[in-house]
Design a protein around this motif. Structure first.
Motif, PDB file in Angstrom:
ATOM      1  N   ASP A 116      10.384  18.813   1.107  1.00  0.00           N
ATOM      2  CA  ASP A 116      11.026  19.029  -0.061  1.00  0.00           C
ATOM      3  C   ASP A 116      11.487  17.641  -0.654  1.00  0.00           C
ATOM      4  O   ASP A 116      11.709  17.488  -2.114  1.00  0.00           O
ATOM      5  CB  ASP A 116      12.507  19.836   0.227  1.00  0.00           C
ATOM      6  N   GLN A 176      14.476  24.153   0.405  1.00  0.00           N
ATOM      7  CA  GLN A 176      13.563  25.393   0.164  1.00  0.00           C
ATOM      8  C   GLN A 176      12.218  25.530   1.039  1.00  0.00           C
ATOM      9  O   GLN A 176      11.699  26.630   1.233  1.00  0.00           O
ATOM     10  CB  GLN A 176      13.077  25.173  -1.167  1.00  0.00           C
ATOM     11  N   SER A 180      15.274  19.715 -16.932  1.00  0.00           N
ATOM     12  CA  SER A 180      15.578  20.839 -17.216  1.00  0.00           C
ATOM     13  C   SER A 180      16.704  21.073 -17.994  1.00  0.00           C
ATOM     14  O   SER A 180      17.557  19.967 -17.787  1.00  0.00           O
ATOM     15  CB  SER A 180      15.396  21.919 -16.408  1.00  0.00           C
ATOM     16  N   THR A 224      11.059  17.356  -5.353  1.00  0.00           N
ATOM     17  CA  THR A 224      12.420  17.291  -6.237  1.00  0.00           C
ATOM     18  C   THR A 224      11.685  17.016  -7.699  1.00  0.00           C
ATOM     19  O   THR A 224      10.720  16.260  -7.799  1.00  0.00           O
ATOM     20  CB  THR A 224      13.169  16.351  -5.796  1.00  0.00           C
ATOM     21  N   SER A 254      19.730  24.560 -14.045  1.00  0.00           N
ATOM     22  CA  SER A 254      19.600  24.057 -12.651  1.00  0.00           C
ATOM     23  C   SER A 254      18.122  24.192 -12.203  1.00  0.00           C
ATOM     24  O   SER A 254      17.546  25.260 -12.194  1.00  0.00           O
ATOM     25  CB  SER A 254      20.703  24.685 -11.913  1.00  0.00           C
ATOM     26  N   PRO A 255      17.460  23.221 -11.799  1.00  0.00           N
ATOM     27  CA  PRO A 255      16.062  23.756 -11.379  1.00  0.00           C
ATOM     28  C   PRO A 255      16.030  24.407  -9.978  1.00  0.00           C
ATOM     29  O   PRO A 255      17.050  24.526  -9.284  1.00  0.00           O
ATOM     30  CB  PRO A 255      15.448  22.321 -11.290  1.00  0.00           C
ATOM     31  N   TRP A 256      15.017  24.746  -9.600  1.00  0.00           N
ATOM     32  CA  TRP A 256      14.744  25.738  -8.192  1.00  0.00           C
ATOM     33  C   TRP A 256      15.039  24.700  -6.956  1.00  0.00           C
ATOM     34  O   TRP A 256      15.465  25.221  -6.103  1.00  0.00           O
ATOM     35  CB  TRP A 256      13.697  26.296  -8.173  1.00  0.00           C
ATOM     36  N   ILE A 257      15.200  23.396  -7.127  1.00  0.00           N
ATOM     37  CA  ILE A 257      15.491  22.560  -6.063  1.00  0.00           C
ATOM     38  C   ILE A 257      16.281  21.515  -6.536  1.00  0.00           C
ATOM     39  O   ILE A 257      16.119  20.951  -7.747  1.00  0.00           O
ATOM     40  CB  ILE A 257      14.414  22.185  -5.143  1.00  0.00           C
ATOM     41  N   LYS A 258      17.165  21.058  -5.761  1.00  0.00           N
ATOM     42  CA  LYS A 258      18.013  19.727  -6.310  1.00  0.00           C
ATOM     43  C   LYS A 258      17.399  18.783  -6.682  1.00  0.00           C
ATOM     44  O   LYS A 258      16.339  18.304  -6.191  1.00  0.00           O
ATOM     45  CB  LYS A 258      19.217  19.641  -5.130  1.00  0.00           C
TER      46      LYS A 258
END
Length: 122
Positions: free
Chosen positions: A44, A13, A61, A48, A64-68
């Motif tokens: 990044d 990201q 969450s 995480t 699926s979050p904005w980043i793995k």
């Protein structure tokens, strides 16, 4: 926590990481080499989601979050660390308790350190 283990440049990201990957390719690195270099230096890694437990997405969450998330969130998470008295989390909890304890506070906050063995200056 360990770094998440990015497997593809599409998972980054961070703009600097995306640029770093492309730049590495332009400099002649193979895609695997560029990925390895970029992954090691990517900001990044520290962005995480915190894995709280072993549920999907580490309990961070329900979507699926904005980043793995990290690949090993089912084994390495806050709940697992709390159960393991030798974990890094428990170590820092013990150190914080020592620091708050009036008997040790002055030493730990204002004290000095004398190494047991002297090292040679390089």
């Amino acid at each position: 926590m360990e770094n998440p283990g990015f497997h593809s440049p599409d998972e980054f990201q961070d703009v600097a990481s995306i640029y770093s990957y492309q730049y590495s390719l332009q400099q002649g690195l193979s895609p695997a080499e560029a990925m390895k270099v970029t992954e090691a230096m990517s900001r990044d890694n520290s962005r995480t989601p915190m894995p709280w437990d072993n549920r999907a997405f580490g309990g961070f969450s329900t979507v699926s979050p904005w980043i793995k998330t990290t690949d090993d969130y089912a084994e390495r998470n806050v709940a697992a660390e709390q159960r393991d008295e030798n974990s890094v989390l428990c170590f820092y909890k013990k150190m914080a308790a020592l620091r708050r304890d009036a008997r040790y506070k002055k030493t730990l906050v204002e004290g000095s350190f004398t190494p047991k063995w002297k090292t040679k200056k390089i």
